[in-house]
Design a protein around this motif. Structure first.
Motif, PDB file in Angstrom:
ATOM      1  N   VAL A  47       0.810  -1.219   0.000  1.00  0.00           N
ATOM      2  CA  VAL A  47       0.000   0.000   0.000  1.00  0.00           C
ATOM      3  C   VAL A  47       0.843   1.269   0.000  1.00  0.00           C
ATOM      4  N   ALA A  48       2.152   1.126   0.099  1.00  0.00           N
ATOM      5  CA  ALA A  48       3.026   2.298   0.092  1.00  0.00           C
ATOM      6  C   ALA A  48       3.040   2.935  -1.294  1.00  0.00           C
ATOM      7  N   PRO A  49       3.076   4.261  -1.367  1.00  0.00           N
ATOM      8  CA  PRO A  49       3.127   4.921  -2.675  1.00  0.00           C
ATOM      9  C   PRO A  49       4.506   4.767  -3.313  1.00  0.00           C
ATOM     10  N   GLY A  50       4.500   4.651  -4.623  1.00  0.00           N
ATOM     11  CA  GLY A  50       5.767   4.545  -5.327  1.00  0.00           C
ATOM     12  C   GLY A  50       6.095   3.120  -5.718  1.00  0.00           C
ATOM     13  N   PRO A  51       6.956   2.957  -6.728  1.00  0.00           N
ATOM     14  CA  PRO A  51       7.290   1.623  -7.229  1.00  0.00           C
ATOM     15  C   PRO A  51       8.453   0.999  -6.462  1.00  0.00           C
ATOM     16  N   ILE A  52       8.498  -0.324  -6.504  1.00  0.00           N
ATOM     17  CA  ILE A  52       9.653  -1.066  -6.029  1.00  0.00           C
ATOM     18  C   ILE A  52       9.790  -2.288  -6.929  1.00  0.00           C
ATOM     19  N   PRO A 165       4.633  -3.477   9.272  1.00  0.00           N
ATOM     20  CA  PRO A 165       4.064  -2.601   8.242  1.00  0.00           C
ATOM     21  C   PRO A 165       4.854  -1.318   8.037  1.00  0.00           C
ATOM     22  N   VAL A 166       5.463  -0.818   9.111  1.00  0.00           N
ATOM     23  CA  VAL A 166       6.307   0.375   8.996  1.00  0.00           C
ATOM     24  C   VAL A 166       7.559   0.042   8.192  1.00  0.00           C
ATOM     25  N   ILE A 167       8.149  -1.135   8.455  1.00  0.00           N
ATOM     26  CA  ILE A 167       9.346  -1.559   7.723  1.00  0.00           C
ATOM     27  C   ILE A 167       9.023  -1.727   6.242  1.00  0.00           C
ATOM     28  N   GLY A 168       7.901  -2.383   5.947  1.00  0.00           N
ATOM     29  CA  GLY A 168       7.516  -2.576   4.554  1.00  0.00           C
ATOM     30  C   GLY A 168       7.303  -1.263   3.822  1.00  0.00           C
ATOM     31  N   TRP A 169       6.627  -0.324   4.474  1.00  0.00           N
ATOM     32  CA  TRP A 169       6.395   1.003   3.888  1.00  0.00           C
ATOM     33  C   TRP A 169       7.728   1.712   3.645  1.00  0.00           C
ATOM     34  N   ALA A 170       8.597   1.690   4.645  1.00  0.00           N
ATOM     35  CA  ALA A 170       9.892   2.370   4.528  1.00  0.00           C
ATOM     36  C   ALA A 170      10.766   1.753   3.447  1.00  0.00           C
ATOM     37  N   GLY A 175      10.830   6.340   3.982  1.00  0.00           N
ATOM     38  CA  GLY A 175      10.355   7.143   5.104  1.00  0.00           C
ATOM     39  C   GLY A 175       9.118   6.529   5.719  1.00  0.00           C
ATOM     40  N   VAL A 176       8.434   7.311   6.546  1.00  0.00           N
ATOM     41  CA  VAL A 176       7.235   6.840   7.244  1.00  0.00           C
ATOM     42  C   VAL A 176       6.157   7.907   7.109  1.00  0.00           C
ATOM     43  N   ASP A 177       4.890   7.451   7.022  1.00  0.00           N
ATOM     44  CA  ASP A 177       3.769   8.382   6.888  1.00  0.00           C
ATOM     45  C   ASP A 177       2.670   7.992   7.873  1.00  0.00           C
ATOM     46  N   VAL A 178       1.510   8.628   7.743  1.00  0.00           N
ATOM     47  CA  VAL A 178       0.424   8.429   8.698  1.00  0.00           C
ATOM     48  C   VAL A 178      -0.111   7.000   8.662  1.00  0.00           C
ATOM     49  N   LEU A 179      -0.347   6.457   7.463  1.00  0.00           N
ATOM     50  CA  LEU A 179      -0.968   5.131   7.363  1.00  0.00           C
ATOM     51  C   LEU A 179      -0.139   4.044   8.031  1.00  0.00           C
TER      52      LEU A 179
END
Length: 313
Positions: A47-52, A165-170, A175-179
């Motif tokens: 669900v994180a924005p941006g490609p990987i 979930p924070v690690i996956g987003w980062a 970085g880290v965001d609200v979600l």
């Protein structure tokens, strides 16, 4: 030379692997716990924005799995004395004598260092830092400091399982965001009622081991009340992504159903037939059902978030 050839030909072929030993090493990683950890981390990445790149995403998920497994192995090394006196854990590889404690510790440390370094090299060092923090928190804060000292062990220590979930987003964004912080909070608040439901019907084990879980210290009745209180907090918290516009109706509807289901089970735990001390008269059936539903609750929330993101964007 011919004698050597004959003896070699008649000798049995070496066994390529001892599968029972491999299973023991895998058990050190706490694979059941790892499954949920990996899933929540993967959803955070999805669900994180941006490609990987898919390969890098797979490596990041592997790092989360190895980091969680490393923390589990070190936990088993440190807790080998109490594991030996608990029926639920006495057959684990270290207390059962199938793996030496020092070997398990070395295994855990190597995996921990490798997972953090690989995460940093494959994605970014911000994600690697969160991964390192989750391992250290589980080992130093929960296992070595809180678990044997306070009935709040699982309340504070629950943060360790909330990092993925924070690690996956980062790993995707750097970085880290609200979600991801909301997802962290959901897992953090979910952990106490989940484990207290388990501890209600496993309190004898914790009592024998001298672990101050809430039912041992405060009694079964207070534990039942705390399960309901935390579940009352968890239900609206689970709705927060939709209320803030960070998820759509698919997630929101699922969160309503699962939150109501968890509340139903928590209420059954509170109202179950019990004696004056709050000890169940029917084998803690409600607590067992609540524990199993809690797993479905968390997995369902994260699955719904992934589907919501995929369908609604």
């Amino acid at each position: 030379m011919s004698d050597l050839i004959e003896r070699g030909a008649s000798a049995p072929l070496p066994v390529s692997a001892d599968w029972s030993e491999l299973r023991d090493w895998a058990a050190l990683l706490k694979p059941r716990v790892m499954t949920l950890v990996v899933f929540t981390g993967a959803v955070g990445m999805l669900v994180a924005p941006g490609p990987i790149h898919p390969v890098l995403a797979a490596v990041a998920i592997l790092c989360i799995a190895l980091g969680a497994g490393a923390a589990g192995a070190i936990n088993m090394w440190y807790d080998r004395d109490i594991d030996a006196v608990m029926r639920r854990t006495a057959r684990r590889p270290i207390p059962a004598g199938r793996i030496a404690p020092e070997a398990a510790l070395g295994f855990g440390i190597v995996l921990a260092v490798f997972s953090v370094l690989l995460m940093g090299l494959a994605t970014n060092w911000h994600a690697a830092g969160w991964l390192a923090g989750s391992i250290l928190f589980y080992v130093l804060v929960y296992t070595m400091w809180l678990k044997r000292r306070t009935p709040q062990n699982i309340v504070i220590g629950g943060a360790a399982g909330a990092f993925p979930p924070v690690i996956g987003w980062a790993a995707v964004t750097g970085g880290v965001d609200v979600l991801p912080l909301i997802l962290f909070a959901i897992v953090f608040v979910w952990t106490p009622p989940h484990f207290w439901a388990l501890s209600l019907w496993a309190h004898g084990d914790y009592q024998r081991a001298g672990v101050p879980m809430l039912p041992v210290v405060a009694g079964a009745r207070e534990t039942r009340r705390q399960i309901l209180l935390y579940t009352l907090l968890l239900a609206p918290l689970g709705l927060l992504p939709s209320l803030l516009g960070l998820a759509g109706w698919i997630y929101g509807a699922t969160a309503v159903v699962l939150g109501a289901g968890f509340l139903f089970h928590a209420h059954r735990v509170l109202r179950e037939a019990q004696d004056e001390r709050g000890v169940s008269l029917v084998g803690d059936l409600a607590a067992r059902h609540a524990f199993r539903f809690s797993l479905l609750h968390l997995a369902g929330l994260f699955a719904a978030l992934a589907v919501d993101h995929w369908v609604l964007g």
